[in-house]
Motif scaffolding. Structure first.
Motif, short mmCIF file in Angstrom:
data_model
loop_
_atom_site.label_atom_id
_atom_site.label_comp_id
_atom_site.label_asym_id
_atom_site.label_seq_id
_atom_site.Cartn_x
_atom_site.Cartn_y
_atom_site.Cartn_z
N PRO A 5 0.84 -1.21 0.00
CA PRO A 5 0.00 0.00 0.00
C PRO A 5 0.87 1.26 0.00
N PRO A 6 0.36 2.33 -0.60
CA PRO A 6 1.14 3.57 -0.63
C PRO A 6 1.26 4.23 0.74
N HIS A 7 0.29 3.94 1.64
CA HIS A 7 0.31 4.53 2.98
C HIS A 7 -0.12 3.48 4.00
#
Length: 250
Positions: A5-7
């Protein structure tokens, strides 16, 4: 590396998700409660001691110190130990998202192996379990290939209510023998209306075996899992029967 996930957002600071509350006949467990916290809880031991059956075979003490109730449920692994027991207990989950709060029966949370009904942006806030009533008894029995930190090959949960020695209600749920926890209503039907004589229990166990839809893998063949379901069903119903006969104490 399975997910990138990006964050990442930690929920660990949300203290309101770490509470144990008994009110209006319902035991409410916050999703961020660790398994160790549940294991050490006097409220759980007194109110729902059968949870210790599942927690006791859950990983190792190190894992239980970190693993959370909500994390385990939302992982939705088919071999999970808590889901079948919570299904048998008639538990519900509260899901909170940006647009609404909704409540689902526990069995509706699981859609497939590692797939849940959570919508984008939703989190699991709490698990709601009916408080234990008179004449109730429940148990969870599991089999693994080693004594500690095993991955469950098959698990069976049973919940019963006795009235004057007769089983008035029953719920049997199976774990690790289908992509999601599965109910065995035919087993329930065999148990209800009986005095839970040994032959009745064995017939219910055979009905539970028929409800299993296992796969074969490195931990056991499908046929071996069906045999385990039958044997574990006998143990689970017998233990639930004993607890129910103790008048709601264990």
């Amino acid at each position: 590396g399975a997910q990138r996930p990006p964050h990442l957002v930690s929920l660990s600071g949300l203290e309101e998700l770490k509470t144990i509350v008994l009110e209006e006949g319902t035991l409410r467990l916050g999703a961020l409660l660790t398994l160790r916290r549940l294991e050490a809880s006097d409220e759980i031991r007194a109110g729902r001691p059968e949870l210790m059956d599942a927690i006791g075979v859950f990983g190792t003490p190190q894992v239980r110190n970190r693993a959370t109730l909500g994390g385990n449920l939302c992982t939705a692994a088919s071999c999970g130990d808590l889901p079948p027991l919570l299904v048998a207990l008639g538990a519900r989950v509260v899901l909170v998202g940006p647009e609404s709060t909704r409540e689902l029966p526990m069995e509706e949370l699981f859609l497939d192996h590692r797939k849940t009904a959570l919508r984008p942006g939703e989190i699991l806030r709490e698990v709601k379990i009916p408080a234990r009533g008179p004449g109730e008894g429940a148990s969870y029995q599991a089999f693994g290939r080693r004594a500690a930190n095993f991955i469950t090959v098959a698990g069976v949960a049973a919940w019963l209510r006795l009235e004057d020695g007769v089983c008035s209600e029953a719920r049997v749920a199976l774990g690790a023998v289908s992509p999601t926890p599965v109910r065995a209503p035919e087993a329930d039907d065999v148990l209800m209306g009986s005095r839970l004589e040994d032959e009745v229990v064995r017939r219910a166990a055979r009905a539970a075996r028929e409800a299993a839809v296992p796969i074969s893998d490195v931990r056991g063949s499908a046929e071996h899992r069906r045999e385990l379901v039958e044997a574990l069903s006998v143990r689970a119903v017998e233990a639930a029967r004993e607890r129910a006969g103790e008048g709601g104490t264990s």
